[in-house]
Design a protein around this motif. Structure first.
Motif, PDB file in Angstrom:
ATOM      1  N   MET A   1      -2.106   3.788   5.959  1.00 61.43           N
ATOM      2  CA  MET A   1      -3.073   4.608   6.710  1.00 61.43           C
ATOM      3  C   MET A   1      -4.119   5.225   5.787  1.00 61.43           C
ATOM      4  O   MET A   1      -5.309   5.268   6.116  1.00 61.43           O
ATOM      5  CB  MET A   1      -2.349   5.713   7.477  1.00 61.43           C
ATOM      6  N   LEU A   2      -3.661   5.707   4.635  1.00 57.60           N
ATOM      7  CA  LEU A   2      -4.612   6.273   3.665  1.00 57.60           C
ATOM      8  C   LEU A   2      -5.603   5.210   3.204  1.00 57.60           C
ATOM      9  O   LEU A   2      -6.823   5.448   3.130  1.00 57.60           O
ATOM     10  CB  LEU A   2      -3.859   6.830   2.452  1.00 57.60           C
ATOM     11  N   ALA A   3      -5.075   4.039   2.899  1.00 60.35           N
ATOM     12  CA  ALA A   3      -5.936   2.953   2.422  1.00 60.35           C
ATOM     13  C   ALA A   3      -6.898   2.495   3.526  1.00 60.35           C
ATOM     14  O   ALA A   3      -8.055   2.165   3.248  1.00 60.35           O
ATOM     15  CB  ALA A   3      -5.078   1.785   1.937  1.00 60.35           C
TER      16      ALA A   3
ATOM     17  N   THR B   1     -12.259  -5.205  -2.043  1.00 57.42           N
ATOM     18  CA  THR B   1     -11.316  -6.300  -1.792  1.00 57.42           C
ATOM     19  C   THR B   1      -9.903  -5.895  -2.193  1.00 57.42           C
ATOM     20  O   THR B   1      -8.935  -6.173  -1.476  1.00 57.42           O
ATOM     21  CB  THR B   1     -11.741  -7.565  -2.564  1.00 57.42           C
ATOM     22  N   GLY B   2      -9.789  -5.209  -3.320  1.00 57.33           N
ATOM     23  CA  GLY B   2      -8.470  -4.721  -3.750  1.00 57.33           C
ATOM     24  C   GLY B   2      -7.857  -3.797  -2.714  1.00 57.33           C
ATOM     25  O   GLY B   2      -6.665  -3.869  -2.407  1.00 57.33           O
ATOM     26  N   LEU B   3      -8.701  -2.942  -2.163  1.00 53.50           N
ATOM     27  CA  LEU B   3      -8.234  -2.010  -1.129  1.00 53.50           C
ATOM     28  C   LEU B   3      -7.789  -2.763   0.124  1.00 53.50           C
ATOM     29  O   LEU B   3      -6.746  -2.464   0.712  1.00 53.50           O
ATOM     30  CB  LEU B   3      -9.386  -1.045  -0.793  1.00 53.50           C
ATOM     31  N   LEU B   4      -8.554  -3.762   0.509  1.00 47.22           N
ATOM     32  CA  LEU B   4      -8.224  -4.537   1.716  1.00 47.22           C
ATOM     33  C   LEU B   4      -6.920  -5.314   1.527  1.00 47.22           C
ATOM     34  O   LEU B   4      -6.090  -5.390   2.433  1.00 47.22           O
ATOM     35  CB  LEU B   4      -9.368  -5.500   2.060  1.00 47.22           C
ATOM     36  N   VAL B   5      -6.741  -5.864   0.342  1.00 54.56           N
ATOM     37  CA  VAL B   5      -5.489  -6.586   0.061  1.00 54.56           C
ATOM     38  C   VAL B   5      -4.314  -5.604   0.058  1.00 54.56           C
ATOM     39  O   VAL B   5      -3.239  -5.900   0.592  1.00 54.56           O
ATOM     40  CB  VAL B   5      -5.592  -7.345  -1.284  1.00 54.56           C
ATOM     41  N   ALA B   6      -4.538  -4.422  -0.516  1.00 51.07           N
ATOM     42  CA  ALA B   6      -3.469  -3.407  -0.551  1.00 51.07           C
ATOM     43  C   ALA B   6      -3.046  -3.015   0.868  1.00 51.07           C
ATOM     44  O   ALA B   6      -1.855  -2.855   1.147  1.00 51.07           O
ATOM     45  CB  ALA B   6      -3.940  -2.172  -1.320  1.00 51.07           C
ATOM     46  N   ILE B   7      -4.018  -2.890   1.758  1.00 50.09           N
ATOM     47  CA  ILE B   7      -3.701  -2.540   3.154  1.00 50.09           C
ATOM     48  C   ILE B   7      -2.799  -3.611   3.769  1.00 50.09           C
ATOM     49  O   ILE B   7      -1.771  -3.301   4.381  1.00 50.09           O
ATOM     50  CB  ILE B   7      -4.996  -2.405   3.990  1.00 50.09           C
ATOM     51  N   ALA B   8      -3.193  -4.858   3.594  1.00 55.75           N
ATOM     52  CA  ALA B   8      -2.414  -5.947   4.189  1.00 55.75           C
ATOM     53  C   ALA B   8      -1.005  -5.990   3.605  1.00 55.75           C
ATOM     54  O   ALA B   8      -0.022  -6.117   4.349  1.00 55.75           O
ATOM     55  CB  ALA B   8      -3.133  -7.282   3.972  1.00 55.75           C
ATOM     56  N   VAL B   9      -0.898  -5.856   2.285  1.00 50.23           N
ATOM     57  CA  VAL B   9       0.423  -5.896   1.648  1.00 50.23           C
ATOM     58  C   VAL B   9       1.286  -4.739   2.144  1.00 50.23           C
ATOM     59  O   VAL B   9       2.463  -4.911   2.511  1.00 50.23           O
ATOM     60  CB  VAL B   9       0.284  -5.862   0.108  1.00 50.23           C
ATOM     61  N   LEU B  10       0.699  -3.538   2.180  1.00 49.49           N
ATOM     62  CA  LEU B  10       1.459  -2.366   2.640  1.00 49.49           C
ATOM     63  C   LEU B  10       1.914  -2.530   4.086  1.00 49.49           C
ATOM     64  O   LEU B  10       3.046  -2.193   4.430  1.00 49.49           O
ATOM     65  CB  LEU B  10       0.597  -1.099   2.499  1.00 49.49           C
ATOM     66  N   LEU B  11       1.033  -3.057   4.931  1.00 51.67           N
ATOM     67  CA  LEU B  11       1.413  -3.217   6.339  1.00 51.67           C
ATOM     68  C   LEU B  11       2.495  -4.276   6.518  1.00 51.67           C
ATOM     69  O   LEU B  11       3.419  -4.096   7.314  1.00 51.67           O
ATOM     70  CB  LEU B  11       0.186  -3.549   7.195  1.00 51.67           C
ATOM     71  N   TRP B  12       2.403  -5.368   5.764  1.00 51.16           N
ATOM     72  CA  TRP B  12       3.459  -6.386   5.883  1.00 51.16           C
ATOM     73  C   TRP B  12       4.790  -5.842   5.376  1.00 51.16           C
ATOM     74  O   TRP B  12       5.833  -6.086   5.976  1.00 51.16           O
ATOM     75  CB  TRP B  12       3.070  -7.671   5.147  1.00 51.16           C
ATOM     76  N   LEU B  13       4.765  -5.106   4.268  1.00 48.18           N
ATOM     77  CA  LEU B  13       6.016  -4.508   3.781  1.00 48.18           C
ATOM     78  C   LEU B  13       6.567  -3.510   4.801  1.00 48.18           C
ATOM     79  O   LEU B  13       7.779  -3.419   5.011  1.00 48.18           O
ATOM     80  CB  LEU B  13       5.788  -3.816   2.428  1.00 48.18           C
TER      81      LEU B  13
END
Lengths: 183, 109
Positions: free
Chosen positions: A25-27, A59-71
């Motif tokens: 959510m923060l990201a 892009t790093g932020l967007l990838v972090a969001i996806a990784v965090l949501l999948w985890l």
């Protein structure tokens, strides 16, 4: 004497909801702000060093969001959910260790399972898919994501939908964990 | 349809639109598996016993999403597509997917 302050179930719940879901959510909030605030290089111009750096961060932020949501969704479905839905032994009167049974035992709290948990089981997976699409667009298009108004608008909309879905589900999670925590 | 001047100079967004529409299809698939389960039409098998049916529904939806993405990506990669229409379709699919996941709707079945 049991000296553990938190059970493993409780720690997993905190990791799932606060660290991973809260981090997402923060990201998401940061990415939405960045998409709004970052200046765009005109599409016809070659991207300068600043544009490349800001697109790399985004892009790093967007990838972090996806990784965090999948985890979050995988951990939620396969680690946190099983103890939540465990069936209590026949005749047990203290249901505090069985959150689903505890919630369903009272008409005042049953909605937390019948609405809250049912939504939480599926909707976050939609947010994970949407965020993955935006992360892929960021990785694939880099500076063009900010300079192309169509991509920027669509990605921002997808992120806003993700944020709304995750925020709603997180709120339901807080309610459920407040009434029937996994301990 | 011949592209107009804007489309001729704009970057090809086929790859992006494939990812975006696939996410919409995945969202719709999620809602579809949920509502079919609630209507008693099709119950995705449980793939992990302790999690129950949700493990099957979510896995099936994720597979549908990935298949849609691969197919669309191969079809639209490097091409110019009508992003407005595709995105509108995506929003409709996402809206329906979320709607089908809401328990109050199941009571109407």
């Amino acid at each position: 004497m049991n000296t553990l302050l938190f059970s493993s179930e409780s720690i997993w719940t905190m990791l799932h909801g606060l660290v991973l879901g809260g981090g997402a959510m923060l990201a998401l909030a940061a990415a939405l702000f960045a998409m709004r605030a970052m200046p765009a290089t005109p599409a016809m111009d070659a991207p300068d060093a600043r544009a490349r750096v800001q697109s790399r961060y985004l892009t790093g932020l967007l990838v972090a969001i996806a990784v965090l949501l999948w985890l979050t969704v995988i951990g939620g479905t396969y680690i946190v959910f099983p103890p939540y839905r465990a069936t209590p032994p026949e005749g047990l009167t203290d249901l505090s260790q069985y959150p689903r049974a505890f919630l369903l035992s009272s008409p005042g709290t049953a909605w937390l399972h019948r609405f809250g948990m049912e939504v939480k089981e599926h909707v976050p997976w939609i947010a994970a898919m949407l965020s993955t699409a935006v992360a892929f667009v960021g990785m694939q298009y880099r500076t063009t994501l900010l300079s192309d108004s169509r991509l920027r608008r669509m990605s921002s909309t997808m992120l806003a939908i993700c944020f709304a879905l995750v925020a709603g589900v997180a709120l339901l999670g807080v309610f459920i964990n407040k009434v029937a925590p996994l301990e | 349809m011949a592209p107009n001047d804007d489309q001729a100079t704009a970057p090809a967004v086929g790859t992006a639109m494939a990812a975006i529409l696939a996410a919409g299809i995945g969202a719709f698939a999620m809602g579809l598996f949920v509502i079919l389960n609630e209507a008693g039409v099709f119950a995705a098998p449980s793939l992990y016993g302790p999690s129950g049916g949700v493990s099957g529904r979510t896995t099936f939806a994720a597979i549908a999403w990935l298949i849609a993405w691969v197919v669309l990506h191969n079809r639209w990669k490097g091409q110019q597509v009508e992003s407005g229409r595709v995105f509108a379709l995506t929003l409709v699919l996402v809206g329906l997917g979320v709607l089908f996941c809401l328990p109050p709707l199941w009571g109407l079945l």
